[in-house]
Design an enzyme around this catalytic site. Structure first.
Site, short mmCIF file in Angstrom:
data_model
loop_
_atom_site.label_atom_id
_atom_site.label_comp_id
_atom_site.label_asym_id
_atom_site.label_seq_id
_atom_site.Cartn_x
_atom_site.Cartn_y
_atom_site.Cartn_z
CD GLU A 114 48.47 -61.69 -25.45
OE1 GLU A 114 47.47 -61.99 -24.76
OE2 GLU A 114 48.44 -60.79 -26.31
NE ARG A 191 39.24 -52.26 -28.36
CZ ARG A 191 38.70 -51.46 -27.45
NH1 ARG A 191 38.69 -50.16 -27.65
NH2 ARG A 191 38.13 -51.96 -26.38
#
Length: 311
Positions: A114, A191
């Site tokens: 990204e 995470r």
């Protein structure tokens, strides 16, 4: 006549979200804890609906599946790119994304590389990008000891900053940030750490520690964006923020009429500032659309900042 697909954003409520998507863009958000606007997106977790024209009412994924000729007949099984606007009222988790190979094997998904452009941020806003571990053993030890103060690479950001984030990069958007994000069309997030936050029921959010260790690049390798191309266009400037194997992102700062060529399978276009017209249609900050491969050029007119993401 070529096709331009005007899309309706999808909004995501998040534990860290706020109301800036309404305040800055005028979106009808579901609550004051809205963290993400997905547009353009054909991902199953946030599939945009076409707002007008021949395909009005259909999803972008349906048009992609049934009219591949409008997308350069690319062979991808699913629409490959996704754009978001992210409102971080609070810190996002410290996280990492897998590459294509790991994501395909373990998640039946694309990986996630990204990039971020800082649309706005408060004074002294931070960002996490990368880590200081030299070996996997150092990384594991820091995670086991909850020693994120020493592990993480944290720094101040300002409006207009740009970051390219290959899969395997530990990162976190911090509170006070408004971010434009262009990425592979994946919703896989591991995470590493979430500040021991608890929900209303007193539970901490699920972590993905082993997956994070598996996919994190060690040592951290900052991506060099020094060689960004900038050129003067008819009325304004174009800056190529990044060109990679996964996506290319150009920022156009327009001060009047410009004709933008399209020689790609498609263009994902977001108006991030200002207003004007596109092919004579009025547009404003917060509008998003897809330029299909049969639309070889697009007439823009007005004072606006435009992001164009392509393969």
């Amino acid at each position: 006549m070529g096709h331009i697909l005007w899309v309706e954003p999808v909004f995501k409520e998040m534990i860290w979200g706020g109301n800036q998507l309404k305040e800055k863009y005028g979106y009808a958000i579901p609550s004051d804890q809205t963290g993400e606007c997905w547009a353009p997106s054909a991902h199953p977790n946030g599939d945009n609906t076409i707002k007008e024209g021949e395909f009005k009412g259909q999803t972008l994924s349906k048009v992609f599946d049934e009219h591949r000729e409008l997308f350069g007949n690319i062979k991808d099984k699913q629409f490959p790119l996704l754009v978001k606007i992210i409102d971080a009222c609070n810190d996002l988790s410290v996280q990492v994304h897998p590459n294509d190979e790991y994501a395909a094997l373990h998640e039946n998904s694309l990986g996630k590389t990204e990039c971020w452009y800082v649309l706005d941020c408060k004074e002294d806003t931070k960002m996490v990008m990368g880590h200081h571990a030299k070996t996997k053993e150092e990384l594991v030890k820091a995670i086991e000891n909850d020693d994120y103060d020493h592990l993480l690479n944290k720094f101040d950001i300002q409006k207009g900053d740009f970051f390219y984030i290959p899969s395997g990069t530990i990162h976190a958007i911090c509170k006070g940030s408004l971010i434009y994000e262009a990425q592979q069309s994946s919703d896989i997030t591991y995470r590493v750490y979430d500040y021991h936050r608890k929900d209303k029921d007193g539970n901490e959010r699920k972590l993905h520690v082993q997956q994070s260790i598996d996919v994190t690049t060690v040592p951290y390798q900052p991506y060099d964006i020094e060689n960004q191309v900038e050129e003067t266009i008819e009325n304004g400037k174009r800056k190529e923020l990044v060109s990679s194997n996964y996506l290319t992102l150009n920022k156009y700062d327009m001060t009047g009429y410009n004709k933008v060529k399209n020689d790609k399978p498609f263009q994902l276009v977001s108006i991030i500032e200002g207003k004007g017209t596109v092919k004579g249609k009025e547009v404003k900050k917060g509008d998003h659309f897809v330029v299909c491969s049969d639309q070889k050029e697009v007439d823009f007119d007005g004072c606006m900042t435009v992001m164009i993401c392509t393969l």
